[in-house]
Design a protein around this motif. Structure first.
Motif, mmCIF file in Angstrom:
data_model
loop_
_atom_site.group_PDB
_atom_site.id
_atom_site.type_symbol
_atom_site.label_atom_id
_atom_site.label_comp_id
_atom_site.label_asym_id
_atom_site.label_seq_id
_atom_site.Cartn_x
_atom_site.Cartn_y
_atom_site.Cartn_z
ATOM 1 N N GLY A 117 0.833 -1.212 0.000
ATOM 2 C CA GLY A 117 0.000 0.000 0.000
ATOM 3 C C GLY A 117 0.861 1.253 0.000
ATOM 4 N N ALA A 118 1.960 1.207 0.739
ATOM 5 C CA ALA A 118 2.853 2.365 0.805
ATOM 6 C C ALA A 118 3.446 2.665 -0.575
ATOM 7 N N LEU A 119 3.749 1.605 -1.320
ATOM 8 C CA LEU A 119 4.307 1.821 -2.671
ATOM 9 C C LEU A 119 3.295 2.481 -3.597
ATOM 10 N N SER A 120 2.009 2.155 -3.403
ATOM 11 C CA SER A 120 0.978 2.813 -4.232
ATOM 12 C C SER A 120 0.985 4.313 -3.981
ATOM 13 N N LEU A 121 1.134 4.681 -2.702
ATOM 14 C CA LEU A 121 1.178 6.121 -2.378
ATOM 15 C C LEU A 121 2.421 6.768 -2.988
ATOM 16 N N ALA A 122 3.554 6.081 -2.887
ATOM 17 C CA ALA A 122 4.810 6.625 -3.424
ATOM 18 C C ALA A 122 4.721 6.788 -4.945
ATOM 19 N N GLU A 123 4.095 5.817 -5.578
ATOM 20 C CA GLU A 123 3.930 5.873 -7.040
ATOM 21 C C GLU A 123 3.087 7.099 -7.420
ATOM 22 N N ASP A 124 2.011 7.341 -6.647
ATOM 23 C CA ASP A 124 1.161 8.511 -6.925
ATOM 24 C C ASP A 124 1.952 9.813 -6.796
ATOM 25 N N VAL A 125 2.811 9.859 -5.777
ATOM 26 C CA VAL A 125 3.613 11.069 -5.560
ATOM 27 C C VAL A 125 4.512 11.331 -6.774
ATOM 28 N N ILE A 126 5.161 10.285 -7.260
ATOM 29 C CA ILE A 126 6.080 10.445 -8.403
ATOM 30 C C ILE A 126 5.300 10.882 -9.654
ATOM 31 N N LYS A 127 4.149 10.247 -9.885
ATOM 32 C CA LYS A 127 3.366 10.594 -11.090
ATOM 33 C C LYS A 127 2.832 12.023 -11.003
ATOM 34 N N GLN A 128 2.449 12.415 -9.794
ATOM 35 C CA GLN A 128 1.935 13.783 -9.635
ATOM 36 C C GLN A 128 3.061 14.784 -9.942
ATOM 37 N N LEU A 129 4.255 14.523 -9.421
ATOM 38 C CA LEU A 129 5.369 15.452 -9.662
ATOM 39 C C LEU A 129 5.765 15.456 -11.134
ATOM 40 N N ASP A 130 5.694 14.295 -11.769
ATOM 41 C CA ASP A 130 5.990 14.231 -13.207
ATOM 42 C C ASP A 130 5.027 15.149 -13.966
ATOM 43 N N GLY A 131 3.754 15.089 -13.595
ATOM 44 C CA GLY A 131 2.740 15.930 -14.248
ATOM 45 C C GLY A 131 2.973 17.418 -14.029
ATOM 46 N N LEU A 132 3.558 17.765 -12.899
ATOM 47 C CA LEU A 132 3.782 19.185 -12.588
ATOM 48 C C LEU A 132 5.083 19.721 -13.183
ATOM 49 N N LEU A 133 6.119 18.873 -13.192
ATOM 50 C CA LEU A 133 7.480 19.391 -13.442
ATOM 51 C C LEU A 133 8.055 19.068 -14.812
ATOM 52 N N SER A 134 7.273 18.407 -15.664
ATOM 53 C CA SER A 134 7.796 18.049 -16.988
ATOM 54 C C SER A 134 7.970 19.297 -17.863
ATOM 55 N N ALA A 135 9.129 19.389 -18.516
ATOM 56 C CA ALA A 135 9.354 20.523 -19.428
ATOM 57 C C ALA A 135 8.768 20.237 -20.802
ATOM 58 N N THR A 136 8.436 18.974 -21.071
ATOM 59 C CA THR A 136 7.953 18.630 -22.416
ATOM 60 C C THR A 136 6.436 18.455 -22.479
ATOM 61 N N ASP A 137 5.798 18.203 -21.327
ATOM 62 C CA ASP A 137 4.343 18.077 -21.304
ATOM 63 C C ASP A 137 3.738 19.485 -21.233
#
Ligand code: AMP
Ligand code: MG
Length: 367
Positions: free
Chosen positions: A76-96
């Motif tokens: 369950g903890a990994l699911s939360l960690a995965e969400d954190v990474i995907k959320q940051l990817d969505g915010l910080l991508s220079a190409t999206d």
């Protein structure tokens, strides 16, 4: 193996309060082009899968990541960690184009409202770029775009073009308003967090896992940044391999918990019409690929953001300046793999790094 036995290893050693560079004999010089043909960089030396281990694989930040956690509730903890990474990817991508970073890059000098997460990432990353003295510039994007490194449309910009773009590279001009949650860039400036985003996301994911109570974690953010923390079920140390850009492994690092981060030219490069190899790590002073004899740099740090930023920055600095920086700031250890086949290690790296392949062989040959 004794230090002296490693024939092509240089250790930056401390003696009587001073550091000096102890140079061993060099191994055979290798062709840089051949080195760049191999896939890089760093990988965990895998063992058997432990039943008390939970795993996740995901594609984010333009790379495949693998997260592992140990102990109760780790899945369950990994699911939360995965969400954190995907959320940051969505915010910080220079190409999206939908990311908050892209909005900042299209802002034409106007303040842009951002989330607290984006502001925090920028604030932490800019603090580091200020600390490493010009080797790391998050505002390098106009220059990396001119080289085509983010689009894949590679080309060599002219000196005139670079001279026009370089004044736009200055992290000191980025204005963060933490109360209003806005970011303002001067017209024409653009940011790229490619050198730090995986490290930042790794730290946030590690925090999430710790808060969820996992007993150990191994976060592989695409091989170039790996964080090991806590304990393994069998109580053994974490072992993280360092790839040799010429193929195979240069060695491995044993640690009770640390981030191991690697930067190097072979990660992304192209060959120009002139036959020259141009890689993606740029010296902000010239706007051209940083070339100072290094093929790759690995650093060991406590924080993944610091590791990710620092491996890029030390690659730009080169081994001499890296040594000067290390003498002032002991919050890391480093290892350079040089074009000439030598290794350059900081003092503390000596105790945690075991050479393999050509580095171990050349050491044995000198005995
Ligand atoms: P890394 O793989 O972490 O070393 O980051 C390399 C990426 O950071 C490149 O692909 C560029 O997008 C960007 N970059 C290249 N040179 C620099 C630099 N000197 N400062 C900041 N970012 C850079
Ligand atoms: Mg980096």
């Amino acid at each position: 193996m004794t230090l002296e036995a490693r024939s092509n290893i240089i250790v930056h050693m401390k003696t009587k309060g001073e550091r000096r560079c102890g140079r061993m004999r060099m191994g055979a010089a290798r062709r840089i082009a051949a080195a760049l043909l191999s896939v890089v960089f760093i990988a965990e030396l895998t063992g058997c899968v432990d039943p008390r281990e939970a795993r996740r694989e995901l594609f984010a930040m333009d790379t495949y990541m693998e997260l592992r956690a140990y102990g109760e509730g780790s899945d369950g903890a990994l699911s939360l960690a995965e969400d954190v990474i995907k959320q940051l990817d969505g915010l910080l991508s220079a190409t999206d184009e939908r990311s908050e970073l892209s909005k900042i890059n299209r802002s034409h000098g106007e303040p842009v409202s951002v989330s607290a997460e984006t502001l925090d990432a920028l604030s932490e990353a800019l603090a580091i770029s200020g600390k490493v003295g010009g080797a790391l510039e998050l505002s390098l994007r106009p220059v990396t775009l001119a080289w085509g490194f983010t689009t894949g449309e590679y080309r060599v910009p002219t000196e005139e073009e670079l001279a026009e773009l370089l004044p736009l590279v200055d992290d000191g001009k980025v204005v963060l308003d933490e109360a209003a949650l806005t970011v303002t860039l001067p017209e024409g400036m653009m940011l790229d967090l490619g050198s730090v985003a995986k490290g930042y996301a790794c730290d946030r994911a590690a925090e999430t896992l710790s808060e969820a109570g996992v007993s150990g974690m191994l976060l592989n953010m695409g091989s170039s940044t790996i964080l090991a923390r806590g304990s393994k079920p069998d109580g053994s140390k974490w072992r993280i391999a360092v790839r040799d850009p010429e193929g195979g492994y240069a060695g491995y690092i044993d640690t009770d918990g640390a981030c191991v981060s690697t930067s190097g030219g072979a990660e992304r490069f192209f060959t120009g019409d002139d036959g020259e190899i141009y890689w993606h790590i740029i010296d902000p002073a010239t706007g051209r690929p940083a070339k100072n004899g290094a093929l790759a740099v690995t650093v060991v740090t406590e924080s993944a953001l610091w590791g990710d930023a620092l491996s890029t920055a030390l690659f730009v600095m080169g081994s001499d300046k890296a040594k000067e920086f290390y003498n002032k700031d002991k919050s890391f250890e480093y290892l350079f793999i040089m074009e000439d086949g030598s290794l350059i290690l900081s003092t503390g790296m000596e105790g945690m790094f075991t050479p393999l392949g050509r580095f171990a062989e050349s050491g044995a040959a000198s005995q």
